[in-house]
Design a protein around this motif. Structure first.
Motif, PDB file in Angstrom:
ATOM      1  N   GLN A 239      63.826  35.657  70.722  1.00  0.00           N
ATOM      2  CA  GLN A 239      64.591  34.547  70.145  1.00  0.00           C
ATOM      3  C   GLN A 239      64.266  33.245  70.859  1.00  0.00           C
ATOM      4  OE1 GLN A 239      68.821  35.205  69.934  1.00  0.00           O
ATOM      5  NE2 GLN A 239      69.267  33.102  69.324  1.00  0.00           N
ATOM      6  N   LEU A 240      64.197  33.300  72.184  1.00  0.00           N
ATOM      7  CA  LEU A 240      63.852  32.102  72.954  1.00  0.00           C
ATOM      8  C   LEU A 240      62.465  31.589  72.562  1.00  0.00           C
ATOM      9  CD1 LEU A 240      64.364  31.596  76.764  1.00  0.00           C
ATOM     10  CD2 LEU A 240      62.167  31.103  75.724  1.00  0.00           C
TER      11      LEU A 240
ATOM     12  N   GLU B   5      60.783  32.161  69.783  1.00  0.00           N
ATOM     13  CA  GLU B   5      60.806  31.681  68.406  1.00  0.00           C
ATOM     14  C   GLU B   5      61.393  30.275  68.315  1.00  0.00           C
ATOM     15  OE1 GLU B   5      62.152  33.282  63.971  1.00  0.00           O
ATOM     16  OE2 GLU B   5      62.822  34.331  65.778  1.00  0.00           O
ATOM     17  N   GLU B   6      62.484  30.053  69.049  1.00  0.00           N
ATOM     18  CA  GLU B   6      63.113  28.728  69.029  1.00  0.00           C
ATOM     19  C   GLU B   6      62.181  27.660  69.598  1.00  0.00           C
ATOM     20  OE1 GLU B   6      66.705  29.350  71.180  1.00  0.00           O
ATOM     21  OE2 GLU B   6      67.752  30.310  69.499  1.00  0.00           O
ATOM     22  N   LYS B   7      61.506  27.981  70.695  1.00  0.00           N
ATOM     23  CA  LYS B   7      60.603  27.010  71.315  1.00  0.00           C
ATOM     24  C   LYS B   7      59.421  26.693  70.403  1.00  0.00           C
ATOM     25  CE  LYS B   7      62.576  26.111  75.265  1.00  0.00           C
ATOM     26  NZ  LYS B   7      63.042  24.734  75.576  1.00  0.00           N
TER      27      LYS B   7
ATOM     28  N   THR C 203      59.150  26.989  67.196  1.00  0.00           N
ATOM     29  CA  THR C 203      59.610  26.248  66.024  1.00  0.00           C
ATOM     30  C   THR C 203      59.817  24.776  66.375  1.00  0.00           C
ATOM     31  OG1 THR C 203      60.677  28.219  65.112  1.00  0.00           O
ATOM     32  CG2 THR C 203      61.408  26.093  64.259  1.00  0.00           C
ATOM     33  N   ALA C 204      60.421  24.531  67.539  1.00  0.00           N
ATOM     34  CA  ALA C 204      60.645  23.151  67.970  1.00  0.00           C
ATOM     35  C   ALA C 204      59.330  22.419  68.226  1.00  0.00           C
ATOM     36  CB  ALA C 204      61.506  23.135  69.240  1.00  0.00           C
TER      37      ALA C 204
END
Length: 410
Positions: free
Chosen positions: A40-41, A43-45, A47-48
């Protein structure tokens, strides 16, 4: 200023959050196929940063950054931790009982995230497509297979080349490359042999699987010493032999757990065939009432670097870091499952080694001849890369290797 220098000019300003990512991951390790928070971490990075992100293989994450015409480069980091209780005493030690990043995968994730960010922020310096792939379950040899089985080669662009690195117990700030075998193929094998149970006072009524298994262990020692050509590499280890539970009961079966390491697929096949032949022969000699059973698990493919890719990446490393920082890697007897990914795409790859030990500490151990005693190896409860310069060099290696293909004038 060349492309690598242009992209890496902003590295110092990124190291703060990258250190936080690394210490967070080290505090919160997750076992193979359980890398949910880590995924999740990541994926979030990604994407950002502007990547097109896809989950593949359960907890696997693939980020794709298309940046015009040019080659496609895939870079991989593994994410899973080990069932080890940490003993480093670091202020950011694992907070999960019995689980630790004892192999440096937290460093791999952090370094690849750093490279992904810098490449996204400096798109004018390069052209092509960059794939940042974060793989689960390397430690059990299942993560790359899970991603391939889940359709990796149809869900991600086909790369022209694949890259990966691994932190190892030598001086931080240095790295090592080699063409050809760099990590061994690894096979774990469970063998069950069958006997006939009886009272311990009546051995003549039994077919004793303890004696049978013991004979097998001794005979297996000849696979390397007498059946493997001198100069060829092979290791056959019997890591466990389990039979019975009481002194006066002869059991009806015994189980052996074997680990096999090779650098050549023909040698691997010959060793596995010899093991099966010996086991079946000893069972027949003992009068075993049933055929033995063989179960392969935790299988790791051979990691054998493409020469052309390795030469190109090594040349780029040498130009960037200097000749003194880049050495020729000695093939390691450890194993990895990275190569299943480029093999599935049918593309060449290179896998290099990254130093993770404080340079002064390492040189002192070398001077005293105590490296094997004083420097914790991967999978040790004391293993933890020094954050710097390991992290900054790990980011740079990914960027420099990728840009040896993606620079506009390449």
């Amino acid at each position: 200023m060349n492309s690598s220098d242009a992209v890496l000019a902003g590295l110092d300003s990124e190291l703060g959050w990258l250190r936080e990512i690394y210490t967070h991951l080290h505090r919160h390790p997750e076992l193979s196929l359980e890398e949910h928070q880590t995924s999740q971490l990541v994926e979030e990075k990604l994407t950002a940063f502007g990547y097109n992100v896809t989950r593949i293989g359960g907890t696997g994450v693939v980020g794709v950054l298309a940046n015009g015409a040019g080659p496609t480069v895939l870079a991989r980091a593994d994410m899973d931790a080990l069932p080890v209780t940490e003993a480093t005493g670091l202020p950011y030690s694992s907070e999960v009982d019995g689980v630790m990043h004892a192999c440096g995968h937290d460093m791999h994730v952090s370094a690849l995230l750093g490279a992904a960010k810098l490449l996204a922020d400096n798109r004018r310096a390069w052209s092509g497509t960059y794939i940042a792939l974060f793989q689960p379950a390397e430690e059990v040899g299942a993560g790359s297979k899970a991603m391939v089985d889940d359709g990796l080669i149809t869900k991600a662009p086909r790369p022209d080349v694949a890259l990966a690195q691994h932190v190892m117990p030598f001086a931080a700030g240095t790295l090592a490359t080699t063409a050809g075998p760099v990590l061994s193929a690894g096979d774990s094998l469970k063998i069950t042999v069958h006997g006939k149970g009886a009272h311990g006072s009546m051995p003549h009524m039994s077919v004793d699987p303890v004696v049978l298994a013991s004979s097998i262990v001794l005979r297996l020692q000849t696979v390397v010493s007498r059946e493997t050509k001198p100069g060829d590499f092979a290791v056959v280890t019997v890591g466990a032999l389990n039979a019975g539970a009481k002194s006066n009961i002869i059991p009806d079966r015994a189980t052996l757990l074997l680990n096999i390491r090779t650098y050549d697929n023909q040698v691997r096949s010959a060793v596995l065939a010899a093991i099966e032949r010996i086991v079946r022969g000893e069972c027949a000699a003992a009068g075993s009432p049933r055929e033995p059973e063989f179960e392969n698990y935790d299988q790791f493919p051979l990691t054998s670097n493409d020469r052309a890719v390795t030469d190109q990446v090594t040349e780029a490393f040498t130009a960037h870091f200097g000749a003194d920082a880049v050495s020729r890697a000695t093939p390691q007897t450890a194993s990895e499952d990275f190569s299943r990914i480029p093999d599935a795409f049918g593309v060449p790859y290179t896998f290099w080694l990254l130093g993770g030990v404080d340079p002064e500490t390492y040189q002192a151990a070398v001077a005293k001849g105590t490296v094997s005693r004083d420097i914790p190896a991967n999978h040790s409860p004391f293993f933890a890369p020094v954050i710097e310069p390991t992290l900054s060099v790990g980011v740079q290696t990914h960027v420099v290797a990728a840009l040896s293909y993606l620079t506009k004038d390449a």
